[in-house]
Design a protein around this motif. Structure first.
Motif, short mmCIF file in Angstrom:
data_model
loop_
_atom_site.label_atom_id
_atom_site.label_comp_id
_atom_site.label_asym_id
_atom_site.label_seq_id
_atom_site.Cartn_x
_atom_site.Cartn_y
_atom_site.Cartn_z
N LYS A 145 0.76 -1.13 -0.01
CA LYS A 145 -0.01 0.12 0.06
C LYS A 145 0.72 1.26 -0.20
O LYS A 145 0.60 2.35 -0.71
CB LYS A 145 -0.75 0.02 1.38
CG LYS A 145 -2.20 -0.70 0.97
CD LYS A 145 -3.17 -0.50 2.12
CE LYS A 145 -2.59 -0.69 3.53
NZ LYS A 145 -3.77 -0.47 4.51
N GLU A 146 1.98 1.22 0.89
CA GLU A 146 2.71 2.50 0.92
C GLU A 146 3.28 2.55 -0.55
O GLU A 146 3.64 4.02 -0.94
CB GLU A 146 3.85 2.17 1.98
CG GLU A 146 3.22 2.39 3.31
CD GLU A 146 4.32 1.91 4.54
OE1 GLU A 146 5.53 1.98 4.27
OE2 GLU A 146 3.72 2.25 5.69
N LEU A 147 3.84 1.72 -1.33
CA LEU A 147 4.33 1.90 -2.68
C LEU A 147 3.35 2.33 -3.66
O LEU A 147 3.63 3.36 -4.37
CB LEU A 147 4.84 0.58 -3.24
CG LEU A 147 5.66 0.63 -4.58
CD1 LEU A 147 6.66 1.79 -4.53
CD2 LEU A 147 6.14 -0.73 -4.92
N LEU A 148 2.17 2.02 -3.68
CA LEU A 148 1.17 2.55 -4.25
C LEU A 148 0.66 3.83 -3.93
O LEU A 148 0.36 4.86 -4.85
CB LEU A 148 -0.29 1.56 -4.11
CG LEU A 148 -0.21 0.26 -4.68
CD1 LEU A 148 -1.31 -0.94 -4.09
CD2 LEU A 148 -0.26 0.30 -6.46
N TYR A 149 0.55 4.19 -2.63
CA TYR A 149 0.16 5.46 -2.12
C TYR A 149 1.36 6.50 -2.71
O TYR A 149 1.17 7.75 -3.12
CB TYR A 149 0.32 5.61 -0.79
CG TYR A 149 -1.34 4.81 -0.30
CD1 TYR A 149 -2.26 4.45 -1.00
CD2 TYR A 149 -1.37 4.65 1.18
CE1 TYR A 149 -3.19 3.71 -0.57
CE2 TYR A 149 -2.29 3.93 1.53
CZ TYR A 149 -3.54 3.43 0.76
OH TYR A 149 -4.60 2.93 1.18
N LYS A 150 2.48 6.01 -2.57
CA LYS A 150 3.73 6.81 -2.89
C LYS A 150 3.49 7.39 -4.49
O LYS A 150 3.54 8.62 -4.74
CB LYS A 150 5.02 6.10 -2.87
CG LYS A 150 6.22 6.77 -3.26
CD LYS A 150 7.50 6.13 -3.04
CE LYS A 150 9.01 7.14 -3.57
NZ LYS A 150 10.08 6.22 -3.45
N LYS A 151 3.07 6.57 -5.20
CA LYS A 151 2.69 6.95 -6.62
C LYS A 151 1.62 7.76 -7.01
O LYS A 151 1.45 8.72 -7.71
CB LYS A 151 2.61 5.65 -7.53
CG LYS A 151 3.84 4.91 -7.47
CD LYS A 151 3.54 3.64 -8.29
CE LYS A 151 4.93 2.65 -8.12
NZ LYS A 151 6.11 3.29 -8.68
N LEU A 152 0.49 7.57 -5.87
CA LEU A 152 -0.51 8.69 -6.13
C LEU A 152 -0.04 9.88 -5.33
O LEU A 152 -0.85 11.04 -5.70
CB LEU A 152 -1.72 7.95 -5.30
CG LEU A 152 -2.46 6.88 -5.71
CD1 LEU A 152 -3.41 6.31 -5.05
CD2 LEU A 152 -3.23 7.22 -7.24
N ASN A 153 0.68 9.81 -4.40
CA ASN A 153 1.15 10.99 -3.79
C ASN A 153 2.03 12.02 -4.74
O ASN A 153 1.89 12.96 -4.56
CB ASN A 153 1.87 10.89 -2.44
CG ASN A 153 1.20 10.39 -1.56
OD1 ASN A 153 -0.15 10.23 -1.30
ND2 ASN A 153 1.54 9.57 -0.41
N GLU A 154 2.53 11.55 -5.63
CA GLU A 154 3.41 12.28 -6.73
C GLU A 154 2.50 13.08 -7.32
O GLU A 154 2.72 14.11 -7.86
CB GLU A 154 4.31 10.97 -7.39
CG GLU A 154 5.31 10.49 -6.85
CD GLU A 154 6.03 9.62 -7.60
OE1 GLU A 154 5.89 9.36 -8.72
OE2 GLU A 154 7.20 9.18 -7.04
N ILE A 155 1.21 12.17 -7.80
CA ILE A 155 0.20 13.04 -8.66
C ILE A 155 -0.52 14.22 -7.80
O ILE A 155 -0.52 15.23 -8.24
CB ILE A 155 -0.83 11.86 -9.09
CG1 ILE A 155 -0.17 11.01 -9.93
CG2 ILE A 155 -1.84 12.62 -9.82
CD1 ILE A 155 -1.13 9.70 -10.43
#
Length: 298
Positions: free
Chosen positions: A134-144
């Motif tokens: 989840k943290e890896l997925l959230y990191k990518k959404l956080n970049e957006i």
């Protein structure tokens, strides 16, 4: 700016790339919902949708099946899939909803994009990942999210390409993780009666084109017609007859939008025994004729 389990979140923040008239479309909706605005019936739309629940729990209906969600669960929905979220009474539930459309021939890579979208078509398209995933997925959404907060974001000629590129990376990560999902549809609050009623509603969604009636469904599920009628209305807020009609009409709407089939043929394929019955029910629900619905492109 709030952080919910490492996902950046700001109430009423949105990110919009193009509109539905453009084949490349994105809409990120960071917002809250509560039980007071739960939809009456399941709906569909022409785009893909991702729901990420940021509240302790909620329920989601997909084609009449009830799924229990916990914080961080991701629901992936393909176009024209009937669904609705059911939020609990009390405090509003935070969630991130991402709506998007990708042209089939985008950048000349149709096979790659069809692979990216495979998780949306799993039998149960709900994913629960480990904290690390989840943290890896959230990191990518956080970049957006952070990119959309830059001062020059809206003026940039590159915003469409950058959002798209980052989102493709996010979809690819879901694809990599999808077989490791630990989602289990368990809800201690669901009674055996409620589960049985959702079995009935799921059957209606799978057999809407067949002859269905209260008596038939009662016999099919070994229930008395009175019991089924009473409990189904209690759980779904619809009578069995109305639920069957709503399901048939929703599928008819889909066919009216996406095909050139004759309206009389659509009526038959959706389980109506006569065109006059179809036309009457359609007008009652949509306040317009099937012909006008198709003409207006709803």
């Amino acid at each position: 700016m709030l952080i919910n389990d490492s996902l950046l979140y700001e109430p009423k923040h949105s990110i919009i790339i193009n509109d539905l008239n453009n084949n490349l479309f994105y809409y990120f909706d960071y917002d809250e919902r509560n039980a007071a605005i739960n939809m009456e019936f399941q709906h569909f739309h022409q785009f893909y949708e991702i729901l990420i629940l940021l509240a302790p729990e909620a329920n989601h209906l997909i084609e009449g099946n009830s799924f229990h969600l916990k914080m961080g669960d991701m629901v992936l929905l393909p176009p024209y899939c009937l669904h609705k979220s059911i939020y609990n009474e009390g405090q509003s539930s935070k969630r991130l909803v991402i709506n998007f459309m990708l042209p089939a021939d985008l950048f000349g890579l149709p096979n790659g994009y069809s692979s990216l979208l495979k998780p949306f078509f799993d039998e149960v398209p709900i994913y629960r990942f480990s904290q690390e995933q989840k943290e890896l997925l959230y990191k990518k959404l956080n970049e957006i999210f952070l990119y959309s907060k830059q001062d020059d974001y809206k003026q940039s000629e590159l915003n469409e390409l950058i959002i798209h590129t980052k989102f493709v990376d996010f979809l690819n990560t879901i694809l990599r993780f999808k077989d490791q999902s630990i989602y289990s549809n368990t809800d201690e609050n669901q009674t055996p009666t409620a589960l049985k009623m959702y079995e009935v509603s799921s059957y209606i969604h799978s057999h809407f084109d067949e002859a269905l009636s209260l008596d038939f469904l009662a016999a099919r599920f070994y229930l008395s017609p009175y019991y089924l009628s009473h409990q189904f209305k209690k759980i779904t807020n619809f009578t069995v007859s109305n639920y069957i009609q709503m399901t048939r009409i929703k599928h008819a709407q889909h066919l009216l939008i996406t095909t050139n089939h004759k309206i009389t043929d659509i009526a038959v394929s959706c389980g109506f025994t006569s065109f006059s019955q179809f036309n009457r029910v359609f007008k009652k629900i949509n306040h317009m004729s099937p012909r006008d619905y198709r003409k207006n492109g709803y």
